[in-house]
Scaffold this active site. Structure first.
Site, PDB file in Angstrom:
ATOM      1  N   HIS A 153       0.885  -1.181   0.000  1.00 57.07           N
ATOM      2  CA  HIS A 153       0.000   0.000   0.000  1.00 57.07           C
ATOM      3  C   HIS A 153       0.917   1.224   0.000  1.00 57.07           C
ATOM      4  O   HIS A 153       1.704   1.405  -0.911  1.00 57.07           O
ATOM      5  CB  HIS A 153      -0.919  -0.104   1.229  1.00 57.07           C
ATOM      6  CG  HIS A 153      -2.040   0.884   1.293  1.00 57.07           C
ATOM      7  ND1 HIS A 153      -2.383   1.723   0.267  1.00 57.07           N
ATOM      8  CD2 HIS A 153      -2.926   1.171   2.301  1.00 57.07           C
ATOM      9  CE1 HIS A 153      -3.422   2.471   0.616  1.00 57.07           C
ATOM     10  NE2 HIS A 153      -3.768   2.158   1.855  1.00 57.07           N
ATOM     11  N   HIS A 159      -1.833  -2.279  -9.882  1.00 51.65           N
ATOM     12  CA  HIS A 159      -2.829  -1.722  -8.969  1.00 51.65           C
ATOM     13  C   HIS A 159      -4.018  -2.670  -8.861  1.00 51.65           C
ATOM     14  O   HIS A 159      -4.380  -3.317  -9.847  1.00 51.65           O
ATOM     15  CB  HIS A 159      -3.314  -0.349  -9.469  1.00 51.65           C
ATOM     16  CG  HIS A 159      -3.947   0.447  -8.391  1.00 51.65           C
ATOM     17  ND1 HIS A 159      -5.271   0.300  -8.045  1.00 51.65           N
ATOM     18  CD2 HIS A 159      -3.428   1.369  -7.547  1.00 51.65           C
ATOM     19  CE1 HIS A 159      -5.535   1.115  -7.040  1.00 51.65           C
ATOM     20  NE2 HIS A 159      -4.449   1.770  -6.712  1.00 51.65           N
ATOM     21  N   ASP A 199       2.707   5.643  -6.667  1.00 49.89           N
ATOM     22  CA  ASP A 199       3.978   5.622  -5.940  1.00 49.89           C
ATOM     23  C   ASP A 199       5.190   5.690  -6.863  1.00 49.89           C
ATOM     24  O   ASP A 199       6.281   6.028  -6.423  1.00 49.89           O
ATOM     25  CB  ASP A 199       4.075   4.346  -5.091  1.00 49.89           C
ATOM     26  CG  ASP A 199       3.021   4.337  -4.009  1.00 49.89           C
ATOM     27  OD1 ASP A 199       2.953   5.335  -3.278  1.00 49.89           O
ATOM     28  OD2 ASP A 199       2.263   3.369  -3.915  1.00 49.89           O
TER      29      ASP A 199
END
Ligand code: COA
Length: 397
Positions: free
Chosen positions: A220, A259, A316
């Site tokens: 995460h 994802h 990210d």
């Protein structure tokens, strides 16, 4: 209904009015507004108001909200004193998670369970998490901490408190956009953790502490720090393409890609990619963005060959290089995610507590199928320890 071993993928566990993702088309919307428009024209304070209140503020409301956040920045002395007692090698996410209950103890509205009381708590959390994180980074390095500067905006004040110098307008704006991009993302793991905890009628801080814990994992929010470690390890590697191929051949993951919901490029990654390129050039550190771009290009080509064309850069991937050129250490990057996601967490906690999107508040209470050893409904025979033989009371397979 039985849905097992799927991590609840695709299962709607509640209704929400806060945000929406179309994972096939790569669309993210906060309260009706496309993320691209918010990143271009809005700012984090206004976005936080939007998430909490359900609409954009008018000019005077926006100014009042900004004022409230600035006034709430002062963190009680006992919290900062407690930080000084922690081991300097403590991870910033552990420190943040440990600090949230301390902030709860200092909140005069802790037990005020009205909507307004919860919004006031949210304002304090939004204001204080950045102060705690900046203070921790300085304390662990044995440096003095800086007081918040009320004349600086949210992102600029964080960078000031971290480095003791005012950031350029371009850098402050870049961080502000990052905060807008990370502020909410429907029922991600940490938001679900927050909502699950407050569904028991626990207070907002208890929910937020759970959210911080969930965010810390590398699948995460912890992925941005792992991306930076990857970029650093590749700084002096000539054959980045070979490294990517080798990793995929060994079935290892490329951090910052893939994802659970997006099956195309994460719209936030497109915006961050531009910021990474621009800030890299502006700060004279273009190498991080260049390595990232090479990894992306090779990985996309190789993953497609391996029948995995859905795995694309996520939020990210490019945020790591953006934060790095801002002077933010890799192990602080997940905490920066938290400084932004706190707005979404608080909005979801309020929505959960006040059943703003469904008929009535509901305690989450899933079930699990028992697959352990058993002796039938009569139960196993209890044998005192001195009379027990190996595996006593457990039926043979
Ligand atoms: N690099 C290489 N392969 C990847 C990958 C990545 N980043 N992400 C997923 N895969 C592969 C898995 O190895 C798996 O392959 P297999 O079927 O051959 O075993 C397949 O894709 C499905 O993986 P799974 O974990 O079931 O998919 P998911 O959609 O549930 O995963 C993530 C979502 C985010 C957990 C996953 O993409 C990941 O681990 N990414 C890296 C961590 C990260 O960036 N997290 C931040 C998310 S915002």
């Amino acid at each position: 209904m039985r849905i097992k071993n799927m991590g609840l993928r695709g299962l709607a566990v509640a209704d929400t009015k806060i945000s929406f993702i179309d994972g096939e088309k790569g669309i993210l919307i906060y309260r009706g507004f496309r993320i691209e428009d918010l990143a271009k024209s809005s700012n984090f304070m206004e976005t936080a108001f939007l998430l909490l209140m359900g609409r954009l503020p008018d000019k005077s409301e926006a100014e009042a909200f900004q004022r409230q956040v600035v006034q709430a920045r002062r963190v009680p002395a006992f919290v900062l004193e407690t930080l000084r007692l922690l081991p300097s090698n403590a991870h910033p996410m552990d420190v943040l998670q440990a600090t949230v209950p301390l902030l709860a103890m200092a909140d005069p509205d802790l037990r005020d369970e009205t909507r307004d009381g919860n919004v006031r708590k949210a304002v304090r959390l939004i204001a204080r998490l950045p102060v705690v994180i900046a203070a921790w980074d300085r304390i662990r390095k044995g440096k003095d901490i800086f007081d918040p500067n009320p004349s600086l905006g949210h992102a600029a004040n964080f960078l000031w408190m971290l480095h003791g110098e005012n950031p350029s307008a371009s850098m402050a704006r870049a961080l502000d956009v990052c905060l807008v991009l990370h502020a909410d993302h429907t029922f991600n793991a940490s938001t679900f953790a927050c909502r699950e905890v407050v569904s028991t009628r626990a207070h907002m801080y208890a929910g937020v502490a759970a959210g911080v814990g969930a965010l810390s994992g590398e699948l995460h929010g912890g992925a941005n720090a792992r991306v930076m470690e990857m970029l650093k390890s590749l700084e002096n590697v000539d054959d980045v393409a070979g490294w990517v191929r080798g990793r995929l051949d060994r079935k290892e993951r490329i951090m910052g890609m893939g994802h659970a919901v997006y099956k195309t490029t994460d719209p936030r990654a497109n915006i961050l990619k531009e910021i990474s390129a621009r800030l890299g050039e502006e700060t004279g550190q273009p190498q991080w963005w260049r390595i990232s771009k090479t990894i992306e290009e090779v990985a996309l080509e190789e993953l497609e060959k391996r029948g995995k064309k859905d795995i694309k850069p996520n939020v990210d991937f490019y945020s790591a290089s953006v934060y790095h050129v801002m002077g933010i250490p890799a192990d602080l990057m997940t905490a920066i995610f938290a400084l932004s996601r706190i707005a979404g967490w608080c909005a979801h906690i309020i929505e959960e507590k006040f059943a703003e999107a469904q008929e009535k508040p509901m305690l989450y209470r899933p079930t699990a199928e028992y697959v352990g050893d058993y002796c039938g409904l009569v139960g196993c025979t209890y044998v005192p320890p001195e009379e027990r033989e190996q595996a006593a009371g457990v039926p043979s397979a």
